[in-house]
Write a protein that holds these residues in place. Sequence first.
Motif, PDB file in Angstrom:
ATOM      1  N   SER A  12      -6.553  12.927  -4.102  1.00  0.00           N
ATOM      2  CA  SER A  12      -5.921  11.576  -4.090  1.00  0.00           C
ATOM      3  C   SER A  12      -4.536  11.858  -3.617  1.00  0.00           C
ATOM      4  O   SER A  12      -3.971  12.804  -3.224  1.00  0.00           O
ATOM      5  CB  SER A  12      -5.833  11.235  -5.637  1.00  0.00           C
ATOM      6  N   ASP A  13      -3.817  10.682  -3.223  1.00  0.00           N
ATOM      7  CA  ASP A  13      -2.715  10.441  -2.877  1.00  0.00           C
ATOM      8  C   ASP A  13      -1.732  11.119  -3.974  1.00  0.00           C
ATOM      9  O   ASP A  13      -0.777  11.715  -3.549  1.00  0.00           O
ATOM     10  CB  ASP A  13      -1.997   8.858  -2.969  1.00  0.00           C
ATOM     11  N   TYR A  14      -1.948  10.842  -5.092  1.00  0.00           N
ATOM     12  CA  TYR A  14      -1.016  11.608  -6.356  1.00  0.00           C
ATOM     13  C   TYR A  14      -0.899  12.963  -6.196  1.00  0.00           C
ATOM     14  O   TYR A  14       0.164  13.534  -6.432  1.00  0.00           O
ATOM     15  CB  TYR A  14      -1.426  10.943  -7.711  1.00  0.00           C
ATOM     16  N   ALA A  15      -2.426  13.815  -6.023  1.00  0.00           N
ATOM     17  CA  ALA A  15      -2.353  14.976  -5.848  1.00  0.00           C
ATOM     18  C   ALA A  15      -1.505  15.469  -4.839  1.00  0.00           C
ATOM     19  O   ALA A  15      -0.455  16.509  -4.920  1.00  0.00           O
ATOM     20  CB  ALA A  15      -3.401  15.492  -5.544  1.00  0.00           C
ATOM     21  N   LEU A  16      -1.408  14.888  -3.584  1.00  0.00           N
ATOM     22  CA  LEU A  16      -0.393  15.173  -2.352  1.00  0.00           C
ATOM     23  C   LEU A  16       0.886  14.818  -2.799  1.00  0.00           C
ATOM     24  O   LEU A  16       1.959  15.601  -2.462  1.00  0.00           O
ATOM     25  CB  LEU A  16      -0.841  14.288  -1.020  1.00  0.00           C
ATOM     26  N   LEU A  17       1.309  13.850  -3.297  1.00  0.00           N
ATOM     27  CA  LEU A  17       2.638  13.455  -3.654  1.00  0.00           C
ATOM     28  C   LEU A  17       3.302  14.285  -4.690  1.00  0.00           C
ATOM     29  O   LEU A  17       4.550  14.691  -4.657  1.00  0.00           O
ATOM     30  CB  LEU A  17       2.725  11.899  -4.300  1.00  0.00           C
ATOM     31  N   SER A  34      10.611   6.847   4.309  1.00  0.00           N
ATOM     32  CA  SER A  34      10.455   6.367   5.452  1.00  0.00           C
ATOM     33  C   SER A  34      11.568   5.669   6.203  1.00  0.00           C
ATOM     34  O   SER A  34      12.388   5.374   5.453  1.00  0.00           O
ATOM     35  CB  SER A  34       9.116   5.564   5.603  1.00  0.00           C
ATOM     36  N   GLN A  35      11.520   5.711   7.545  1.00  0.00           N
ATOM     37  CA  GLN A  35      12.610   5.010   8.215  1.00  0.00           C
ATOM     38  C   GLN A  35      12.793   3.697   7.871  1.00  0.00           C
ATOM     39  O   GLN A  35      13.816   2.986   8.015  1.00  0.00           O
ATOM     40  CB  GLN A  35      12.439   5.292   9.863  1.00  0.00           C
ATOM     41  N   SER A  36      11.760   2.945   7.610  1.00  0.00           N
ATOM     42  CA  SER A  36      11.783   1.452   7.365  1.00  0.00           C
ATOM     43  C   SER A  36      12.357   1.514   5.983  1.00  0.00           C
ATOM     44  O   SER A  36      12.657   0.280   5.581  1.00  0.00           O
ATOM     45  CB  SER A  36      10.481   0.782   7.525  1.00  0.00           C
ATOM     46  N   GLY A  37      12.384   2.753   4.947  1.00  0.00           N
ATOM     47  CA  GLY A  37      12.706   2.375   3.503  1.00  0.00           C
ATOM     48  C   GLY A  37      11.618   1.745   2.799  1.00  0.00           C
ATOM     49  O   GLY A  37      11.959   1.576   1.525  1.00  0.00           O
ATOM     50  N   GLU A  38      10.356   1.681   3.260  1.00  0.00           N
ATOM     51  CA  GLU A  38       9.233   1.018   2.326  1.00  0.00           C
ATOM     52  C   GLU A  38       8.135   1.929   2.104  1.00  0.00           C
ATOM     53  O   GLU A  38       7.150   1.428   1.901  1.00  0.00           O
ATOM     54  CB  GLU A  38       8.910  -0.433   3.125  1.00  0.00           C
ATOM     55  N   GLY A  39       8.723   3.364   1.807  1.00  0.00           N
ATOM     56  CA  GLY A  39       7.595   4.088   1.532  1.00  0.00           C
ATOM     57  C   GLY A  39       8.196   5.619   1.708  1.00  0.00           C
ATOM     58  O   GLY A  39       9.391   5.824   1.841  1.00  0.00           O
ATOM     59  N   ILE A  40       7.164   6.506   1.430  1.00  0.00           N
ATOM     60  CA  ILE A  40       7.464   7.859   1.568  1.00  0.00           C
ATOM     61  C   ILE A  40       6.591   8.396   2.517  1.00  0.00           C
ATOM     62  O   ILE A  40       5.349   8.076   2.884  1.00  0.00           O
ATOM     63  CB  ILE A  40       6.953   8.750  -0.001  1.00  0.00           C
ATOM     64  N   LEU A  58       1.676  11.413   7.421  1.00  0.00           N
ATOM     65  CA  LEU A  58       1.025  10.787   6.023  1.00  0.00           C
ATOM     66  C   LEU A  58       2.272   9.837   5.612  1.00  0.00           C
ATOM     67  O   LEU A  58       3.270  10.108   5.336  1.00  0.00           O
ATOM     68  CB  LEU A  58       0.835  11.777   5.103  1.00  0.00           C
ATOM     69  N   HIS A  59       1.768   8.639   5.314  1.00  0.00           N
ATOM     70  CA  HIS A  59       2.788   7.474   4.923  1.00  0.00           C
ATOM     71  C   HIS A  59       1.916   7.048   3.361  1.00  0.00           C
ATOM     72  O   HIS A  59       1.069   6.331   3.331  1.00  0.00           O
ATOM     73  CB  HIS A  59       2.931   6.595   5.981  1.00  0.00           C
ATOM     74  N   PHE A  60       3.039   6.843   2.652  1.00  0.00           N
ATOM     75  CA  PHE A  60       2.767   6.188   1.384  1.00  0.00           C
ATOM     76  C   PHE A  60       3.579   4.787   0.956  1.00  0.00           C
ATOM     77  O   PHE A  60       4.689   5.190   0.966  1.00  0.00           O
ATOM     78  CB  PHE A  60       2.769   7.183   0.122  1.00  0.00           C
ATOM     79  N   SER A  61       2.953   3.878   0.502  1.00  0.00           N
ATOM     80  CA  SER A  61       3.625   2.677   0.451  1.00  0.00           C
ATOM     81  C   SER A  61       3.333   2.136  -1.085  1.00  0.00           C
ATOM     82  O   SER A  61       2.626   2.467  -1.698  1.00  0.00           O
ATOM     83  CB  SER A  61       3.175   1.454   1.278  1.00  0.00           C
ATOM     84  N   ALA A  62       4.523   1.744  -1.530  1.00  0.00           N
ATOM     85  CA  ALA A  62       4.387   1.172  -2.973  1.00  0.00           C
ATOM     86  C   ALA A  62       5.892   0.450  -2.997  1.00  0.00           C
ATOM     87  O   ALA A  62       6.573   0.488  -2.434  1.00  0.00           O
ATOM     88  CB  ALA A  62       4.425   2.360  -3.959  1.00  0.00           C
TER      89      ALA A  62
END
Length: 192
Positions: free
Chosen positions: A109-114, A123-129, A136-140
Motif C-alpha cells: 500500500s501507499d501507507y507501507a511505502l510512506l 514535492s516542488q509544487s508543495g501539494e504532495g510528498i 513516486l508522488h503522493f497527494s493528500a
Amino acid sequence: MMEDMRKQFLDLLSDIGFVDISRGANAYNHYSNDLEMVCAILCAGLYPNVVQCKRRGKRTALYTKEVGKVDIHPASVNAGVHLFPLPYMVYSEKVKTSSIYIRDSTNISDYALLMFGGNLTPSQSGEGIEMLGGYLHFSASKRVLELIQRLRGELDKLLKRKIEEPGLDISAEGKGVVAAVVELLHSQDVRY
C-alpha cells in the motif's frame, strides 16, 4: 530449513542485544499473522525496489523507475495474477531474458511505502510528498501530509533509538507510535 534460519536469526538478534532470547521467539512474533504489517516490513527490507501498478482494463501494468515496463517472472506465485488491489509492489530482483522480469514480489500500500520506504520529500509544487527523486508522488490534503510526516518522523526516531539502545522495549516505549502505524496500515479496506 526455515526453522533453522529463524533460530539463527533470533540468535543473531540476541547476540547484539536486540532481543532477550529467554522470552522465546513468540514474544517477538506479535505481527506474524498481520498481512498488512508483514507487507510493510517486506517494503522496508526491499525498498528501493519499487514497482508502480497501473490498471489497464482487466490487467495491471508494472513500471519501475529505471527501466519502465516490467513483467512478473513466469515462475513467480504472482505470475497468474492480473489485477492487484494495491498501487505498488516491492521485489527482490530484476532479471532480463526475453523480457525484463521481477522476482519475489509483494503488493504493498501507499501507507507501507510512506511509513517504511525511503525519505519523504515535499514535492516542488508543495501539494504532495515524493520519494525516489520524484518517481513516486503522493497527494493528500496539507493536514494529512503533515500527520503522515510527523508519524513517520516519530517512527524513525523510535527505530533509531532502538539501534542506539538495543535493549529498548519498543512494545512498551513506543506503544503509541506502533499502534498508530498499525492503525494506519489497517485503514485501507483491501480485498485480496
